[in-house]
Design an enzyme around this catalytic site. Structure first.
Site, mmCIF file in Angstrom:
data_model
loop_
_atom_site.group_PDB
_atom_site.id
_atom_site.type_symbol
_atom_site.label_atom_id
_atom_site.label_comp_id
_atom_site.label_asym_id
_atom_site.label_seq_id
_atom_site.Cartn_x
_atom_site.Cartn_y
_atom_site.Cartn_z
ATOM 1 N N ASN A 21 38.734 31.421 61.632
ATOM 2 C CA ASN A 21 38.907 32.639 62.143
ATOM 3 C C ASN A 21 38.168 33.887 61.481
ATOM 4 O O ASN A 21 38.448 33.768 60.360
ATOM 5 C CB ASN A 21 40.372 32.566 62.005
ATOM 6 N N ARG A 32 33.408 50.714 57.272
ATOM 7 C CA ARG A 32 32.213 51.419 57.051
ATOM 8 C C ARG A 32 31.589 51.563 58.638
ATOM 9 O O ARG A 32 32.056 50.673 59.367
ATOM 10 C CB ARG A 32 31.010 51.107 56.373
ATOM 11 N N HIS A 57 41.283 36.947 66.879
ATOM 12 C CA HIS A 57 42.666 37.412 67.323
ATOM 13 C C HIS A 57 42.496 39.075 67.373
ATOM 14 O O HIS A 57 42.874 39.738 66.624
ATOM 15 C CB HIS A 57 43.767 36.974 66.343
ATOM 16 N N ARG A 59 43.584 42.162 68.255
ATOM 17 C CA ARG A 59 44.776 42.893 68.259
ATOM 18 C C ARG A 59 44.668 44.130 68.927
ATOM 19 O O ARG A 59 43.660 44.756 69.056
ATOM 20 C CB ARG A 59 45.249 43.208 66.824
ATOM 21 N N HIS A 64 40.780 44.715 63.637
ATOM 22 C CA HIS A 64 39.576 44.205 62.852
ATOM 23 C C HIS A 64 38.810 43.641 64.097
ATOM 24 O O HIS A 64 37.638 44.272 64.350
ATOM 25 C CB HIS A 64 40.006 42.874 62.067
ATOM 26 N N GLU A 88 43.105 34.246 70.125
ATOM 27 C CA GLU A 88 44.469 34.327 70.172
ATOM 28 C C GLU A 88 45.073 35.598 70.485
ATOM 29 O O GLU A 88 44.320 36.732 70.117
ATOM 30 C CB GLU A 88 45.078 34.297 68.655
ATOM 31 N N THR A 118 51.044 40.625 60.575
ATOM 32 C CA THR A 118 50.317 39.432 60.945
ATOM 33 C C THR A 118 51.202 38.488 61.576
ATOM 34 O O THR A 118 52.406 39.057 61.631
ATOM 35 C CB THR A 118 49.785 38.625 59.604
ATOM 36 N N HIS A 209 47.924 29.149 60.005
ATOM 37 C CA HIS A 209 48.441 30.403 59.347
ATOM 38 C C HIS A 209 48.664 30.185 57.802
ATOM 39 O O HIS A 209 49.373 29.075 57.353
ATOM 40 C CB HIS A 209 49.640 30.970 59.912
ATOM 41 N N ASP A 210 47.927 30.687 57.000
ATOM 42 C CA ASP A 210 47.911 30.497 55.422
ATOM 43 C C ASP A 210 47.721 29.133 55.072
ATOM 44 O O ASP A 210 47.957 28.550 53.957
ATOM 45 C CB ASP A 210 49.414 30.933 55.048
ATOM 46 N N GLY A 232 41.391 31.309 58.722
ATOM 47 C CA GLY A 232 40.805 32.784 58.373
ATOM 48 C C GLY A 232 40.984 33.239 57.159
ATOM 49 O O GLY A 232 39.924 33.249 56.351
ATOM 50 N N HIS A 233 42.085 33.902 56.799
ATOM 51 C CA HIS A 233 42.470 34.677 55.492
ATOM 52 C C HIS A 233 41.736 33.802 54.523
ATOM 53 O O HIS A 233 40.909 34.669 53.616
ATOM 54 C CB HIS A 233 43.837 35.238 55.299
HETATM 55 C C1 LIG Z 1 48.333 33.510 65.069
HETATM 56 C C2 LIG Z 1 47.975 33.457 63.660
HETATM 57 O O1 LIG Z 1 48.504 32.474 63.001
HETATM 58 C C3 LIG Z 1 47.387 34.250 62.903
HETATM 59 O O2 LIG Z 1 47.180 33.894 61.721
HETATM 60 C C4 LIG Z 1 46.492 35.405 63.138
HETATM 61 O O3 LIG Z 1 45.294 35.068 63.838
HETATM 62 C C5 LIG Z 1 45.869 36.137 62.055
HETATM 63 O O4 LIG Z 1 46.024 37.306 62.249
HETATM 64 P P1 LIG Z 1 45.498 38.280 61.132
HETATM 65 O O5 LIG Z 1 44.278 38.004 60.740
HETATM 66 O O6 LIG Z 1 45.704 39.675 61.969
HETATM 67 O O7 LIG Z 1 46.698 38.405 60.046
HETATM 68 N N1 LIG Z 2 45.833 30.593 64.162
HETATM 69 C C1 LIG Z 2 45.817 30.805 62.827
HETATM 70 C C2 LIG Z 2 44.355 31.579 62.116
HETATM 71 O O1 LIG Z 2 43.516 31.719 63.145
HETATM 72 C C3 LIG Z 2 44.225 31.885 61.041
HETATM 73 O O2 LIG Z 2 45.385 32.098 60.312
HETATM 74 P P1 LIG Z 2 44.886 32.527 58.720
HETATM 75 O O3 LIG Z 2 44.377 31.506 58.219
HETATM 76 O O4 LIG Z 2 44.286 33.962 58.684
HETATM 77 O O5 LIG Z 2 46.284 32.836 58.170
#
Ligand SMILES: CC(=O)[C@@H](O)[C@H](O)COP(=O)(O)O
Ligand SMILES: NCC(=O)COP(=O)(O)O
Length: 260
Positions: A21, A32, A57, A59, A64, A88, A118, A209-210, A232-233
């Protein structure tokens, strides 16, 4: 080209695809007007390192991922025929326009509000079901696989199957926050039971997610049949230290350890 095999082939090997992600690359870029870091380049480097998919995703507030990112990544993915594009979002907001224009491999319906900080919960079925049914059918008619973002609730899996969705995405935050605590085993058991219920009904299973390098192996060891994790994060945070390529390889090692 992607050196690894396609997600559908991975299913038969009992392994799990990694979809990166790239939301957080766009978040940094948007502070920027210089176009760096590049979302497209991030996705390309992750695919070169062995990621099997890219997730975004977009939004409604475009904090982002922006519309042009969705299209640019769709163009990039055409050069990676074995990789999958997963978009998503909430299909009652901006998501369906992207599905109609881009026709990704997969769409994940997420019940977020327009200003959601989120994602923090799955669909409420059957309450949300009748709104979703025609949208699921439209996506599938366009050749797009549909996954529903769901909390770990075994009893809800029959409702997902009745709606005709192809997969669920397990919302894994509760596992991530319980990981390494005395609650971990009990929380994981709920995910395992939900996955078993989904598999028995013929649903595919994604998760996200996480998820992160420390918790990924434990999750995949305990939860059967996971076809794809979208991360992603934590992954992008790791990439700030290690670089995209080493980070993706490390997450792949975490996945492989689950099936060793
Ligand atoms: C659907 C999901 O699980 C999310 O993790 C999402 O895609 C993350 O969104 P953000 O990066 O905006 O927190
Ligand atoms: N569907 C979850 C995702 O795309 C990423 O979630 P996160 O790792 O950013 O919490």
């Amino acid at each position: 080209m992607n050196p690894l095999v396609a997600p559908e082939a991975l299913r038969h090997e009992g392994r799990c695809a990694l979809s990166v992600n790239v939301n957080k690359v766009a978040l940094l870029r948007n502070t920027r007007h210089l176009g760096i870091p590049s979302v497209r380049r991030a996705a390309e480097l992750c695919l070169q390192a062995g990621a099997q998919g890219i997730t975004v995703h977009p939004r409604p507030d475009a904090r982002h991922i922006r519309t042009e990112d969705v299209h640019e990544l769709a163009a990039l993915l055409k050069d990676w025929p074995q990789a999958e594009y997963n978009i998503e979002g909430n299909p009652t907001q901006n998501l369906m326009d992207f599905v109609r224009q881009v026709r990704p491999h997969q769409v994940t319906f997420v019940p977020d509000a327009e200003d959601q900080f989120t994602s923090d919960h799955g669909w409420n079925l059957p309450a949300d079901g009748e709104r979703l049914r025609p949208l699921i059918e439209e996506c599938q008619a366009l050749g797009v696989r549909v996954s529903l973002f769901m909390d770990p609730m075994p009893a809800a899996m029959a409702q997902v199957a009745a709606l005709g969705a192809d997969r669920i995405e397990l919302y894994t935050e509760t596992f991530a926050s319980a990981f390494g605590t005395p609650r971990e085993a009990e929380v994981l058991a709920g995910f395992t039971a939900t996955a078993e219920a989904a598999l028995a009904l013929g649903l595919g299973i994604n998760a996200g997610h996480d998820l992160n390098r420390p918790n990924l192996t434990a999750f995949l060891k305990a939860v059967p049949g996971v076809l794809e994790v979208s991360i992603g994060h934590a992954l992008i945070a790791d990439a700030l230290e290690l670089g995209y390529a080493e980070t993706v390889r490390d997450y792949q090692r975490s996945i492989q350890r689950a099936y060793a």
